[in-house]
Design an enzyme around this catalytic site. Structure first.
Site, PDB file in Angstrom:
ATOM      1  N   ASP A   8      -1.771  -6.994 -13.774  1.00  0.00           N
ATOM      2  CA  ASP A   8      -1.776  -8.069 -14.754  1.00  0.00           C
ATOM      3  C   ASP A   8      -3.231  -8.437 -15.008  1.00  0.00           C
ATOM      4  O   ASP A   8      -4.144  -7.760 -14.513  1.00  0.00           O
ATOM      5  CB  ASP A   8      -0.911  -9.252 -14.290  1.00  0.00           C
ATOM      6  CG  ASP A   8      -1.521 -10.058 -13.149  1.00  0.00           C
ATOM      7  OD1 ASP A   8      -2.604  -9.688 -12.628  1.00  0.00           O
ATOM      8  OD2 ASP A   8      -0.921 -11.076 -12.767  1.00  0.00           O
ATOM      9  N   HIS A 133      10.770   5.594  12.734  1.00  0.00           N
ATOM     10  CA  HIS A 133      10.522   4.842  11.505  1.00  0.00           C
ATOM     11  C   HIS A 133      11.501   5.240  10.399  1.00  0.00           C
ATOM     12  O   HIS A 133      11.891   4.408   9.588  1.00  0.00           O
ATOM     13  CB  HIS A 133       9.085   5.050  11.034  1.00  0.00           C
ATOM     14  CG  HIS A 133       8.071   4.733  12.081  1.00  0.00           C
ATOM     15  ND1 HIS A 133       7.899   3.465  12.588  1.00  0.00           N
ATOM     16  CD2 HIS A 133       7.198   5.519  12.740  1.00  0.00           C
ATOM     17  CE1 HIS A 133       6.943   3.482  13.501  1.00  0.00           C
ATOM     18  NE2 HIS A 133       6.509   4.721  13.615  1.00  0.00           N
TER      19      HIS A 133
END
Length: 161
Positions: A8, A133
Protein backbone atom coordinates in the site's frame (compact mmCIF):
# COMPACT_ATOMS: atom_id res chain seq x y z
CA UNK A 1 11.38 -18.59 -8.55
CA UNK A 2 8.50 -16.20 -9.30
CA UNK A 3 7.57 -13.61 -6.67
CA UNK A 4 4.36 -11.57 -6.38
CA UNK A 5 5.10 -8.19 -4.80
CA UNK A 6 2.74 -5.54 -3.48
CA UNK A 7 2.39 -2.66 -1.07
CA UNK A 8 0.00 0.00 0.00
CA UNK A 9 1.11 3.64 0.12
CA UNK A 10 2.71 3.10 3.55
CA UNK A 11 5.07 0.50 2.08
CA UNK A 12 5.61 2.00 -1.36
CA UNK A 13 9.19 3.20 -0.83
CA UNK A 14 10.35 -0.04 0.77
CA UNK A 15 8.70 -2.01 -2.03
CA UNK A 16 10.89 -0.14 -4.51
CA UNK A 17 13.97 -1.22 -2.53
CA UNK A 18 12.80 -4.84 -2.58
CA UNK A 19 12.10 -4.72 -6.31
CA UNK A 20 15.61 -3.37 -6.86
CA UNK A 21 16.96 -6.30 -4.80
CA UNK A 22 14.97 -8.81 -6.89
CA UNK A 23 16.18 -7.24 -10.14
CA UNK A 24 19.83 -7.32 -8.97
CA UNK A 25 19.50 -11.07 -8.37
CA UNK A 26 17.60 -11.81 -11.55
CA UNK A 27 14.53 -13.01 -9.66
CA UNK A 28 11.33 -12.86 -11.68
CA UNK A 29 8.55 -10.83 -10.07
CA UNK A 30 5.28 -9.05 -10.75
CA UNK A 31 4.40 -5.78 -9.04
CA UNK A 32 0.72 -5.82 -8.05
CA UNK A 33 0.82 -2.18 -6.91
CA UNK A 34 0.46 0.31 -5.58
CA UNK A 35 2.36 2.49 -8.01
CA UNK A 36 2.40 5.87 -6.21
CA UNK A 37 2.34 7.21 -2.65
CA UNK A 38 -1.36 8.07 -3.01
CA UNK A 39 -3.48 6.35 -0.33
CA UNK A 40 -4.82 2.90 -1.19
CA UNK A 41 -6.50 0.27 0.97
CA UNK A 42 -4.10 -2.57 1.82
CA UNK A 43 -6.68 -5.36 1.19
CA UNK A 44 -6.88 -4.17 -2.43
CA UNK A 45 -3.20 -5.12 -2.80
CA UNK A 46 -2.89 -8.03 -0.36
CA UNK A 47 -5.76 -10.09 -1.72
CA UNK A 48 -4.67 -10.24 -5.39
CA UNK A 49 -1.10 -11.06 -4.33
CA UNK A 50 -2.30 -13.77 -1.95
CA UNK A 51 -4.70 -15.21 -4.52
CA UNK A 52 -1.96 -15.42 -7.14
CA UNK A 53 0.31 -17.29 -4.71
CA UNK A 54 -2.48 -19.60 -3.52
CA UNK A 55 -3.35 -20.44 -7.12
CA UNK A 56 0.30 -21.30 -7.87
CA UNK A 57 0.88 -18.54 -10.41
CA UNK A 58 3.71 -17.32 -8.16
CA UNK A 59 5.93 -19.33 -5.84
CA UNK A 60 5.89 -16.77 -3.04
CA UNK A 61 4.80 -13.24 -2.28
CA UNK A 62 6.17 -10.17 -0.51
CA UNK A 63 3.78 -7.59 0.93
CA UNK A 64 4.60 -4.28 2.60
CA UNK A 65 2.50 -1.68 4.38
CA UNK A 66 3.33 0.81 7.12
CA UNK A 67 3.54 -1.81 9.88
CA UNK A 68 3.06 -5.05 7.93
CA UNK A 69 0.18 -5.95 10.22
CA UNK A 70 -2.87 -5.03 8.15
CA UNK A 71 -1.50 -6.38 4.90
CA UNK A 72 -0.55 -9.71 6.53
CA UNK A 73 -3.97 -10.06 8.18
CA UNK A 74 -5.67 -9.47 4.83
CA UNK A 75 -3.40 -11.94 3.00
CA UNK A 76 -4.02 -14.64 5.61
CA UNK A 77 -7.74 -14.58 4.81
CA UNK A 78 -6.98 -16.36 1.52
CA UNK A 79 -7.02 -20.16 1.90
CA UNK A 80 -3.59 -21.65 1.32
CA UNK A 81 -1.73 -18.54 2.43
CA UNK A 82 0.66 -18.46 5.35
CA UNK A 83 1.77 -14.83 5.50
CA UNK A 84 4.43 -14.15 8.11
CA UNK A 85 5.16 -10.68 9.47
CA UNK A 86 8.94 -10.53 9.89
CA UNK A 87 11.04 -7.64 11.12
CA UNK A 88 14.16 -9.63 12.01
CA UNK A 89 16.32 -12.27 10.36
CA UNK A 90 15.54 -15.04 12.86
CA UNK A 91 11.78 -14.76 12.29
CA UNK A 92 12.29 -14.70 8.52
CA UNK A 93 14.30 -17.93 8.64
CA UNK A 94 11.94 -19.63 11.09
CA UNK A 95 8.85 -18.62 9.11
CA UNK A 96 10.18 -20.62 6.18
CA UNK A 97 11.83 -23.52 8.05
CA UNK A 98 9.00 -24.12 10.52
CA UNK A 99 5.85 -22.62 9.00
CA UNK A 100 6.43 -22.89 5.24
CA UNK A 101 5.37 -19.24 4.97
CA UNK A 102 4.56 -18.41 1.37
CA UNK A 103 4.17 -14.66 1.86
CA UNK A 104 6.58 -12.37 3.67
CA UNK A 105 5.08 -9.21 5.17
CA UNK A 106 7.10 -6.25 6.41
CA UNK A 107 6.46 -2.73 7.65
CA UNK A 108 8.23 0.24 6.08
CA UNK A 109 7.71 2.31 9.23
CA UNK A 110 9.25 -0.44 11.35
CA UNK A 111 12.46 -1.43 9.58
CA UNK A 112 14.95 0.20 7.27
CA UNK A 113 15.93 -0.78 3.74
CA UNK A 114 19.18 -2.56 4.66
CA UNK A 115 17.52 -4.90 7.14
CA UNK A 116 14.57 -5.44 4.78
CA UNK A 117 16.93 -6.58 2.01
CA UNK A 118 18.65 -8.97 4.42
CA UNK A 119 15.30 -10.36 5.59
CA UNK A 120 14.16 -10.92 2.00
CA UNK A 121 17.45 -12.60 1.13
CA UNK A 122 17.19 -15.03 4.05
CA UNK A 123 13.49 -15.66 3.46
CA UNK A 124 13.96 -16.46 -0.23
CA UNK A 125 16.95 -18.75 0.37
CA UNK A 126 15.43 -20.72 3.26
CA UNK A 127 13.59 -23.97 2.56
CA UNK A 128 10.83 -25.61 4.59
CA UNK A 129 12.26 -28.29 6.92
CA UNK A 130 9.19 -30.52 6.90
CA UNK A 131 9.25 -33.28 9.53
CA UNK A 132 7.48 -32.32 12.73
CA UNK A 133 6.74 -28.92 11.21
CA UNK A 134 4.85 -30.48 8.31
CA UNK A 135 2.39 -32.08 10.72
CA UNK A 136 1.66 -28.66 12.20
CA UNK A 137 1.27 -26.93 8.86
CA UNK A 138 -1.06 -29.74 7.76
CA UNK A 139 -3.30 -28.97 10.74
CA UNK A 140 -3.61 -25.39 9.51
CA UNK A 141 -4.44 -26.66 6.04
CA UNK A 142 -7.13 -28.94 7.54
CA UNK A 143 -8.84 -25.92 9.12
CA UNK A 144 -8.96 -24.26 5.70
CA UNK A 145 -10.38 -27.38 4.03
CA UNK A 146 -12.76 -28.66 6.67
CA UNK A 147 -13.72 -25.68 8.81
CA UNK A 148 -12.71 -27.33 12.06
CA UNK A 149 -9.76 -27.08 14.38
CA UNK A 150 -7.46 -30.04 14.98
CA UNK A 151 -6.44 -29.77 18.63
CA UNK A 152 -4.16 -32.81 18.48
CA UNK A 153 -3.78 -35.99 16.48
CA UNK A 154 -6.73 -37.78 18.13
CA UNK A 155 -9.23 -35.11 19.18
CA UNK A 156 -11.11 -32.67 16.98
CA UNK A 157 -13.43 -29.82 17.92
CA UNK A 158 -16.92 -29.46 16.57
CA UNK A 159 -17.16 -27.78 13.14
CA UNK A 160 -17.09 -23.99 13.15
CA UNK A 161 -20.45 -22.62 12.07
Amino acid sequence: MRIAVGSDHGGFNLKRVIIEYLEERGIEYKDFGCYTCEPVDYPDIALPVAKSVAEGRFDRGILICGTGIGISIAANKVPGIRAALCHDCFSARASREHNDANILAMGERVIGPGLAREIVDIWLRTEFEGGRHERRVNKIKAVERNGFICCNDTKQEEPIR
